[in-house]
Design a protein around this motif. Sequence first.
Motif, PDB file in Angstrom:
ATOM      1  N   CYS A  63       5.454   3.703  14.546  1.00 33.29           N
ATOM      2  CA  CYS A  63       5.915   3.427  13.188  1.00 33.29           C
ATOM      3  C   CYS A  63       4.869   2.624  12.416  1.00 33.29           C
ATOM      4  CB  CYS A  63       7.240   2.682  13.257  1.00 33.29           C
ATOM      5  SG  CYS A  63       8.045   2.491  11.688  1.00 33.29           S
ATOM      6  N   TRP A  64       4.232   1.662  13.081  1.00 26.60           N
ATOM      7  CA  TRP A  64       3.189   0.845  12.456  1.00 26.60           C
ATOM      8  C   TRP A  64       2.031   1.718  11.980  1.00 26.60           C
ATOM      9  CZ3 TRP A  64      -1.723  -0.873  14.620  1.00 26.60           C
ATOM     10  CH2 TRP A  64      -2.344  -1.879  13.862  1.00 26.60           C
ATOM     11  N   PHE A  65       1.593   2.648  12.846  1.00 28.94           N
ATOM     12  CA  PHE A  65       0.506   3.550  12.446  1.00 28.94           C
ATOM     13  C   PHE A  65       0.908   4.432  11.272  1.00 28.94           C
ATOM     14  CE2 PHE A  65      -1.442   2.818  16.688  1.00 28.94           C
ATOM     15  CZ  PHE A  65      -2.682   2.424  16.236  1.00 28.94           C
ATOM     16  N   GLY A  66       2.152   4.859  11.245  1.00 28.69           N
ATOM     17  CA  GLY A  66       2.622   5.655  10.121  1.00 28.69           C
ATOM     18  C   GLY A  66       2.592   4.870   8.823  1.00 28.69           C
ATOM     19  N   TRP A  67       3.079   3.621   8.845  1.00 22.80           N
ATOM     20  CA  TRP A  67       3.050   2.794   7.641  1.00 22.80           C
ATOM     21  C   TRP A  67       1.627   2.411   7.258  1.00 22.80           C
ATOM     22  CZ3 TRP A  67       6.478   2.938   4.172  1.00 22.80           C
ATOM     23  CH2 TRP A  67       7.816   3.115   4.478  1.00 22.80           C
ATOM     24  N   LEU A  68       0.751   2.222   8.260  1.00 19.26           N
ATOM     25  CA  LEU A  68      -0.656   1.964   7.949  1.00 19.26           C
ATOM     26  C   LEU A  68      -1.266   3.143   7.199  1.00 19.26           C
ATOM     27  CD1 LEU A  68      -2.305   0.293  11.082  1.00 19.26           C
ATOM     28  CD2 LEU A  68      -1.616  -0.774   8.944  1.00 19.26           C
ATOM     29  N   SER A  69      -0.941   4.348   7.644  1.00 24.37           N
ATOM     30  CA  SER A  69      -1.481   5.537   6.981  1.00 24.37           C
ATOM     31  C   SER A  69      -1.002   5.619   5.542  1.00 24.37           C
ATOM     32  CB  SER A  69      -1.058   6.794   7.740  1.00 24.37           C
ATOM     33  OG  SER A  69      -1.546   6.755   9.059  1.00 24.37           O
ATOM     34  N   LEU A  70       0.280   5.400   5.320  1.00 23.44           N
ATOM     35  CA  LEU A  70       0.813   5.466   3.963  1.00 23.44           C
ATOM     36  C   LEU A  70       0.225   4.362   3.088  1.00 23.44           C
ATOM     37  CD1 LEU A  70       2.748   6.857   2.028  1.00 23.44           C
ATOM     38  CD2 LEU A  70       4.493   5.240   2.766  1.00 23.44           C
ATOM     39  N   ALA A  71       0.108   3.154   3.629  1.00 26.76           N
ATOM     40  CA  ALA A  71      -0.461   2.043   2.862  1.00 26.76           C
ATOM     41  C   ALA A  71      -1.921   2.324   2.504  1.00 26.76           C
ATOM     42  CB  ALA A  71      -0.346   0.742   3.654  1.00 26.76           C
ATOM     43  N   ALA A  72      -2.670   2.898   3.441  1.00 23.95           N
ATOM     44  CA  ALA A  72      -4.071   3.219   3.162  1.00 23.95           C
ATOM     45  C   ALA A  72      -4.177   4.266   2.056  1.00 23.95           C
ATOM     46  CB  ALA A  72      -4.757   3.716   4.435  1.00 23.95           C
ATOM     47  N   VAL A  73      -3.304   5.252   2.068  1.00 24.77           N
ATOM     48  CA  VAL A  73      -3.321   6.280   1.024  1.00 24.77           C
ATOM     49  C   VAL A  73      -2.980   5.662  -0.328  1.00 24.77           C
ATOM     50  CG1 VAL A  73      -2.082   8.327   0.182  1.00 24.77           C
ATOM     51  CG2 VAL A  73      -2.884   8.233   2.537  1.00 24.77           C
ATOM     52  N   LEU A  74      -2.008   4.765  -0.377  1.00 21.81           N
ATOM     53  CA  LEU A  74      -1.636   4.127  -1.636  1.00 21.81           C
ATOM     54  C   LEU A  74      -2.775   3.270  -2.194  1.00 21.81           C
ATOM     55  CD1 LEU A  74       2.058   3.116  -0.925  1.00 21.81           C
ATOM     56  CD2 LEU A  74       1.232   4.927  -2.444  1.00 21.81           C
ATOM     57  N   VAL A  75      -3.435   2.510  -1.322  1.00 19.03           N
ATOM     58  CA  VAL A  75      -4.553   1.675  -1.776  1.00 19.03           C
ATOM     59  C   VAL A  75      -5.719   2.557  -2.214  1.00 19.03           C
ATOM     60  CG1 VAL A  75      -6.269  -0.018  -1.007  1.00 19.03           C
ATOM     61  CG2 VAL A  75      -3.865  -0.346  -0.450  1.00 19.03           C
ATOM     62  N   LEU A  76      -5.979   3.630  -1.497  1.00 22.34           N
ATOM     63  CA  LEU A  76      -7.043   4.559  -1.885  1.00 22.34           C
ATOM     64  C   LEU A  76      -6.729   5.229  -3.224  1.00 22.34           C
ATOM     65  CD1 LEU A  76      -9.688   6.022  -1.171  1.00 22.34           C
ATOM     66  CD2 LEU A  76      -8.294   7.713   0.005  1.00 22.34           C
ATOM     67  N   THR A  77      -5.481   5.577  -3.437  1.00 22.69           N
ATOM     68  CA  THR A  77      -5.080   6.173  -4.709  1.00 22.69           C
ATOM     69  C   THR A  77      -5.256   5.181  -5.853  1.00 22.69           C
ATOM     70  OG1 THR A  77      -3.505   7.600  -3.566  1.00 22.69           O
ATOM     71  CG2 THR A  77      -3.176   7.291  -5.936  1.00 22.69           C
ATOM     72  N   ALA A  78      -4.887   3.928  -5.610  1.00 22.05           N
ATOM     73  CA  ALA A  78      -5.082   2.898  -6.641  1.00 22.05           C
ATOM     74  C   ALA A  78      -6.568   2.710  -6.933  1.00 22.05           C
ATOM     75  CB  ALA A  78      -4.452   1.585  -6.195  1.00 22.05           C
ATOM     76  N   GLN A  79      -7.397   2.727  -5.910  1.00 21.67           N
ATOM     77  CA  GLN A  79      -8.838   2.571  -6.112  1.00 21.67           C
ATOM     78  C   GLN A  79      -9.402   3.752  -6.890  1.00 21.67           C
ATOM     79  OE1 GLN A  79     -10.973   0.262  -5.876  1.00 21.67           O
ATOM     80  NE2 GLN A  79     -12.872   1.410  -6.030  1.00 21.67           N
ATOM     81  N   THR A  80      -8.930   4.933  -6.592  1.00 23.18           N
ATOM     82  CA  THR A  80      -9.401   6.123  -7.275  1.00 23.18           C
ATOM     83  C   THR A  80      -9.013   6.105  -8.755  1.00 23.18           C
ATOM     84  OG1 THR A  80      -9.211   7.364  -5.222  1.00 23.18           O
ATOM     85  CG2 THR A  80      -9.355   8.637  -7.246  1.00 23.18           C
ATOM     86  N   ASN A  81      -7.831   5.595  -9.065  1.00 24.81           N
ATOM     87  CA  ASN A  81      -7.325   5.565 -10.441  1.00 24.81           C
ATOM     88  C   ASN A  81      -7.445   4.188 -11.070  1.00 24.81           C
ATOM     89  OD1 ASN A  81      -6.381   8.316 -10.580  1.00 24.81           O
ATOM     90  ND2 ASN A  81      -4.870   7.690  -9.066  1.00 24.81           N
ATOM     91  N   ARG A  82      -8.384   3.387 -10.637  1.00 24.01           N
ATOM     92  CA  ARG A  82      -8.465   2.001 -11.098  1.00 24.01           C
ATOM     93  C   ARG A  82      -8.716   1.880 -12.598  1.00 24.01           C
ATOM     94  NH1 ARG A  82     -13.246   2.836  -8.878  1.00 24.01           N
ATOM     95  NH2 ARG A  82     -15.010   2.521 -10.254  1.00 24.01           N
ATOM     96  N   GLU A  83      -9.477   2.802 -13.180  1.00 26.10           N
ATOM     97  CA  GLU A  83      -9.731   2.722 -14.620  1.00 26.10           C
ATOM     98  C   GLU A  83      -8.441   2.867 -15.408  1.00 26.10           C
ATOM     99  OE1 GLU A  83     -12.468   1.774 -16.082  1.00 26.10           O
ATOM    100  OE2 GLU A  83     -13.473   1.606 -14.153  1.00 26.10           O
TER     101      GLU A  83
END
Length: 99
Positions: free
Chosen positions: A68-88
């Motif tokens: 479960c921890w690895f699953g939430w890590l994956s989702l959290a990483a995708v959310l942070v990456l999405t925020a970084q991609t759309n930072r402007e």
Amino acid sequence: MIHMTIAVPALIGFALLLMAMARHQQDWLRRKLPPRHSRLLRRCGLGALALAFAGAVLGLGWAYGAVCWFGWLSLAAVLVLTAQTNRERILRLISGKIV
């Protein structure tokens, strides 16, 4: 409720690890932080990921908790990456210039 105990620290941890990098500090803050602050952000980010792991293991057991921890890590990483991609866009929304 236990999943929030895992998801929130994982998301915070990855966000802190992102902000610990000088390149991303420049992107988000428009300046670089001193090395001491970067080290503190890195330690706090790893601490938040460890806290998420502890919550997963204590709440769900070693086997299911780790998965479960690895699953939430994956989702959290995708959310942070999405925020970084759309930072402007995010920074424009924060500053009030809605486009």
